[in-house]
Design an enzyme around this catalytic site. Sequence first.
Site, PDB file in Angstrom:
ATOM      1  N   HIS A  35      14.195 -18.948   1.362  1.00  0.00           N
ATOM      2  CA  HIS A  35      15.128 -19.239   0.263  1.00  0.00           C
ATOM      3  C   HIS A  35      14.597 -18.654  -1.051  1.00  0.00           C
ATOM      4  CE1 HIS A  35      16.001 -22.675   3.088  1.00  0.00           C
ATOM      5  NE2 HIS A  35      17.219 -22.206   2.878  1.00  0.00           N
ATOM      6  N   ARG A 184      10.856 -17.633   9.016  1.00  0.00           N
ATOM      7  CA  ARG A 184      10.897 -18.894   8.260  1.00  0.00           C
ATOM      8  C   ARG A 184      12.211 -19.616   8.518  1.00  0.00           C
ATOM      9  NH1 ARG A 184       6.671 -20.868   4.708  1.00  0.00           N
ATOM     10  NH2 ARG A 184       5.288 -19.086   4.515  1.00  0.00           N
TER      11      ARG A 184
END
Length: 280
Positions: A35, A184
């Site tokens: 993110h 991730r």
Amino acid sequence: MTILVHTKADLAKARAGLPGRVAVVPTMGALHDGHRALLRRAKEIADAVVVTVFVNPLQFRPNEDLDTYPRSLDADLAMCEAEGADVVFAPSVNEMYPDGREGLTSVHAGPLGEVLEGASRPGFFTGVLTVVAKLFHLTRPDAACFGEKDFQQLAMVRRMVADLDLGIAVEGVPTVRESDGLARSSRNVFLSEAERAAALAIPAAIGAAQASPDPLAAARRILGAEPALDVDYVAVRAPDLGEAPAAGPARLLIAARAGTTRLIDNAPVVVGDTAIGDAR
Ligand code: PAF
């Protein structure tokens, strides 16, 4: 200073004060370095950044992990502050769906929504596109950043923006990986040590596929040799997720379960040639 808002009314006020081009980064929270890359890209392409944090019940089926999905708003806010986001919109389920979810008007995902993730998780992309359309209307962005890790989601959001003439520039951001190659994901926290070790067959399969003229067979070979991984699908498709080409650039997509945790990953491959760089 990042402004945190929970209601549509407060979001509208905060949005009205933002200067120039605005980029939105839609998320379900539990923010990680993947993110962070989205936030950084949003900063590069816009004057102001809005992050949305909402675990969207529409995209979870009854047997999935809606209740246990990691939630960490304080840490999410700290990352948004550190990355210079202007506004974080973290609504409640009631704020987003005040009339409930029964009979809700939705964005139908079309045939691309029925393959790969859509085949394994019926209704998933209708849930995703419906909430993304709402978030776009609420945040009124010029641009929006999505991770390539959710490659089919990225393709479907692009398609929705084109089909519905939403006029938003959709930016795909490359997958961020751990040092051992695992992509991730907010769900990685659920992996035990043994499951995490098994999950490494996924980046290994990508590496083998990228080095082979037959990427599908190469990926299958590696995944098949890891008994602790329950493979949901491994597929090669065209880069736009149409039928796989007989030769040339394509995309390898993998979904597999390690224990109860479902992981997805993808990478560019070339069919019929010993190709390209390394996914890791
Ligand atoms: O990728 C996600 O986190 C979600 O699917 C999204 C785009 C925020 C919609 O809920």
